[in-house]
Scaffold this motif. Structure first.
Motif, PDB file in Angstrom:
ATOM      1  N   LEU A  83       0.825  -1.216   0.000  1.00  0.00           N
ATOM      2  CA  LEU A  83       0.000   0.000   0.000  1.00  0.00           C
ATOM      3  C   LEU A  83       0.858   1.265   0.000  1.00  0.00           C
ATOM      4  CD1 LEU A  83      -2.785  -0.954   2.588  1.00  0.00           C
ATOM      5  CD2 LEU A  83      -2.800  -1.253   0.094  1.00  0.00           C
ATOM      6  N   MET A  84       2.123   1.144   0.402  1.00  0.00           N
ATOM      7  CA  MET A  84       3.017   2.316   0.405  1.00  0.00           C
ATOM      8  C   MET A  84       3.322   2.778  -1.016  1.00  0.00           C
ATOM      9  SD  MET A  84       5.961   2.184   3.270  1.00  0.00           S
ATOM     10  CE  MET A  84       6.488   3.883   3.235  1.00  0.00           C
ATOM     11  N   GLN A  85       3.185   1.869  -1.984  1.00  0.00           N
ATOM     12  CA  GLN A  85       3.445   2.223  -3.392  1.00  0.00           C
ATOM     13  C   GLN A  85       2.173   1.903  -4.190  1.00  0.00           C
ATOM     14  OE1 GLN A  85       7.625   1.475  -4.766  1.00  0.00           O
ATOM     15  NE2 GLN A  85       7.653  -0.003  -3.086  1.00  0.00           N
ATOM     16  N   SER A 112      -5.486   3.558   4.468  1.00  0.00           N
ATOM     17  CA  SER A 112      -6.759   3.692   3.739  1.00  0.00           C
ATOM     18  C   SER A 112      -6.867   5.119   3.228  1.00  0.00           C
ATOM     19  CB  SER A 112      -7.952   3.394   4.658  1.00  0.00           C
ATOM     20  OG  SER A 112      -7.934   2.055   5.064  1.00  0.00           O
ATOM     21  N   ASN A 113      -6.787   5.278   1.921  1.00  0.00           N
ATOM     22  CA  ASN A 113      -6.974   6.609   1.324  1.00  0.00           C
ATOM     23  C   ASN A 113      -7.443   6.420  -0.122  1.00  0.00           C
ATOM     24  OD1 ASN A 113      -4.666   5.989  -0.202  1.00  0.00           O
ATOM     25  ND2 ASN A 113      -3.294   7.079   1.183  1.00  0.00           N
ATOM     26  N   GLU A 151     -10.552  -0.398   9.233  1.00  0.00           N
ATOM     27  CA  GLU A 151     -11.034   0.556   8.230  1.00  0.00           C
ATOM     28  C   GLU A 151     -10.792  -0.010   6.828  1.00  0.00           C
ATOM     29  OE1 GLU A 151      -9.387   4.509   8.600  1.00  0.00           O
ATOM     30  OE2 GLU A 151     -10.399   5.180   6.771  1.00  0.00           O
ATOM     31  N   PHE A 152      -9.623  -0.637   6.643  1.00  0.00           N
ATOM     32  CA  PHE A 152      -9.307  -1.237   5.352  1.00  0.00           C
ATOM     33  C   PHE A 152     -10.269  -2.382   5.050  1.00  0.00           C
ATOM     34  CE2 PHE A 152      -6.820  -3.626   2.252  1.00  0.00           C
ATOM     35  CZ  PHE A 152      -6.353  -2.612   1.442  1.00  0.00           C
ATOM     36  N   LEU A 153     -10.570  -3.170   6.082  1.00  0.00           N
ATOM     37  CA  LEU A 153     -11.519  -4.280   5.922  1.00  0.00           C
ATOM     38  C   LEU A 153     -12.895  -3.738   5.504  1.00  0.00           C
ATOM     39  CD1 LEU A 153     -12.002  -7.302   6.129  1.00  0.00           C
ATOM     40  CD2 LEU A 153     -12.170  -7.081   8.608  1.00  0.00           C
ATOM     41  N   GLY A 154     -13.231  -2.563   6.025  1.00  0.00           N
ATOM     42  CA  GLY A 154     -14.488  -1.908   5.631  1.00  0.00           C
ATOM     43  C   GLY A 154     -14.491  -1.592   4.135  1.00  0.00           C
ATOM     44  N   MET A 155     -13.328  -1.174   3.601  1.00  0.00           N
ATOM     45  CA  MET A 155     -13.244  -0.884   2.150  1.00  0.00           C
ATOM     46  C   MET A 155     -13.374  -2.182   1.345  1.00  0.00           C
ATOM     47  SD  MET A 155     -10.601   2.217   1.314  1.00  0.00           S
ATOM     48  CE  MET A 155      -9.071   1.331   1.474  1.00  0.00           C
ATOM     49  N   LEU A 156     -12.750  -3.251   1.846  1.00  0.00           N
ATOM     50  CA  LEU A 156     -12.848  -4.550   1.154  1.00  0.00           C
ATOM     51  C   LEU A 156     -14.299  -5.017   1.120  1.00  0.00           C
ATOM     52  CD1 LEU A 156      -9.727  -6.214   2.812  1.00  0.00           C
ATOM     53  CD2 LEU A 156      -9.985  -5.780   0.368  1.00  0.00           C
ATOM     54  N   GLU A 157     -14.989  -4.785   2.229  1.00  0.00           N
ATOM     55  CA  GLU A 157     -16.399  -5.183   2.323  1.00  0.00           C
ATOM     56  C   GLU A 157     -17.238  -4.402   1.307  1.00  0.00           C
ATOM     57  OE1 GLU A 157     -17.697  -7.523   4.019  1.00  0.00           O
ATOM     58  OE2 GLU A 157     -19.685  -7.005   4.775  1.00  0.00           O
ATOM     59  N   LYS A 158     -16.986  -3.099   1.284  1.00  0.00           N
ATOM     60  CA  LYS A 158     -17.743  -2.229   0.380  1.00  0.00           C
ATOM     61  C   LYS A 158     -17.551  -2.651  -1.079  1.00  0.00           C
ATOM     62  CE  LYS A 158     -17.011   2.302  -0.440  1.00  0.00           C
ATOM     63  NZ  LYS A 158     -16.350   3.549  -0.076  1.00  0.00           N
ATOM     64  N   LYS A 159     -16.347  -3.122  -1.395  1.00  0.00           N
ATOM     65  CA  LYS A 159     -16.046  -3.494  -2.781  1.00  0.00           C
ATOM     66  C   LYS A 159     -16.238  -4.989  -3.044  1.00  0.00           C
ATOM     67  CE  LYS A 159     -13.023   0.409  -3.565  1.00  0.00           C
ATOM     68  NZ  LYS A 159     -14.058   1.184  -4.254  1.00  0.00           N
TER      69      LYS A 159
END
Ligand code: SF4
Length: 243
Positions: A83-85, A112-113, A151-159
């Motif tokens: 995620l850093m790159q 998460s951004n 928070e990242f898991l929330g993005m995975l869920e959303k997608k």
């Protein structure tokens, strides 16, 4: 995306079988903002280390292994922390998709951004570390709070990205029943999580720390016996089933 974006890479593994579905071409990215006490890749921490490659160069290497990928395999980005790159990672995954190669992200989920969210649009599968279920332990032994991977898991869920949660079991730190109950609760809360997998703490990396002149914080902690791990995995599976 023209494949020219460059990323710093620590190493490649051509036919990995433990880093996502099927047979994988694994790219170990350089750079990580965390400092996990159990990290087995400390050589990847420094973002200025490794070697620079274009996304096009990496996908060309992966393509040479394409015949082994089958239906489920493909490229896994690991590290370090990919995620850093994120821009390089997105370009690489975009090129993989164009060539019909599956994409998997192996991450701590600590960033998460907008950039990492865009990367998820090109991600087929995610291996997400939930290193501890206790916030104080997370901060002390990883370097971020538990809210970051959640928070990242929330993005995975959303997608709707199929996700495997992974946790390294370290004797005396996270091998208790309470941790397993909380981990089961997290796994059950997100429908994108298809499995929660426990991994044994190992010390094969000790020589790497010595070579780098870095203290290995868990040098005196015992490795987790396979028998213990199997028992804890069965208990975790039972808790998940009961939810
Ligand atoms: S996130 Fe991964 S690479 Fe970074 S310190 Fe932790 S275990 Fe090591």
């Amino acid at each position: 995306m023209n494949g020219c974006t460059t990323g710093r890479i620590s190493s490649f593994q051509t036919l990995g079988t433990l880093d996502g579905p099927g047979v994988r071409f694994v790219v170990f990215m350089q750079g990580c903002p965390l400092r996990c006490a159990c990290c087995h890749n400390p050589e990847t921490w420094d973002i200025s280390g490794g070697k620079e490659y274009t996304a096009q160069e990496v996908v060309s290497r992966a393509e040479r292994c394409k015949e082994y990928f089958g239906e489920n395999g493909g490229v896994t980005l690991s590290g370090g922390e990919p995620l850093m790159q994120a821009e390089f990672a997105s370009e690489l995954f975009y090129l993989c998709r164009k060539r019909g190669i599956g994409t998997c992200l192996d991450t701590s989920g600590c960033i998460s951004n907008g950039r990492t969210e865009r990367l998820l649009e090109l991600t087929d599968y995610c291996l997400l570390d939930i290193k501890y279920t206790d916030d104080a332990q997370y901060r002390k032994y990883a370097g971020c709070g538990i809210s970051a991977p959640l928070e990242f898991l929330g993005m995975l869920e959303k997608k709707h990205i199929p996700t495997r949660i992974r946790q390294v079991i370290i004797g005396g730190l996270n091998d208790g029943e309470d941790n397993l109950k909380r981990l089961a609760e997290i796994a059950g809360r997100y429908s994108c999580v298809e499995r929660a997998e426990l991994l044994a703490f190992r010390k094969l990396c000790t020589s790497k720390y010595k070579k780098l002149g870095i203290e290995f914080p868990l040098e005196n902690t015992a490795e987790t016996p396979q028998k213990t791990l199997d028992k804890l995995q069965r208990t975790l599976d039972m808790y998940i089933k009961k939810l």
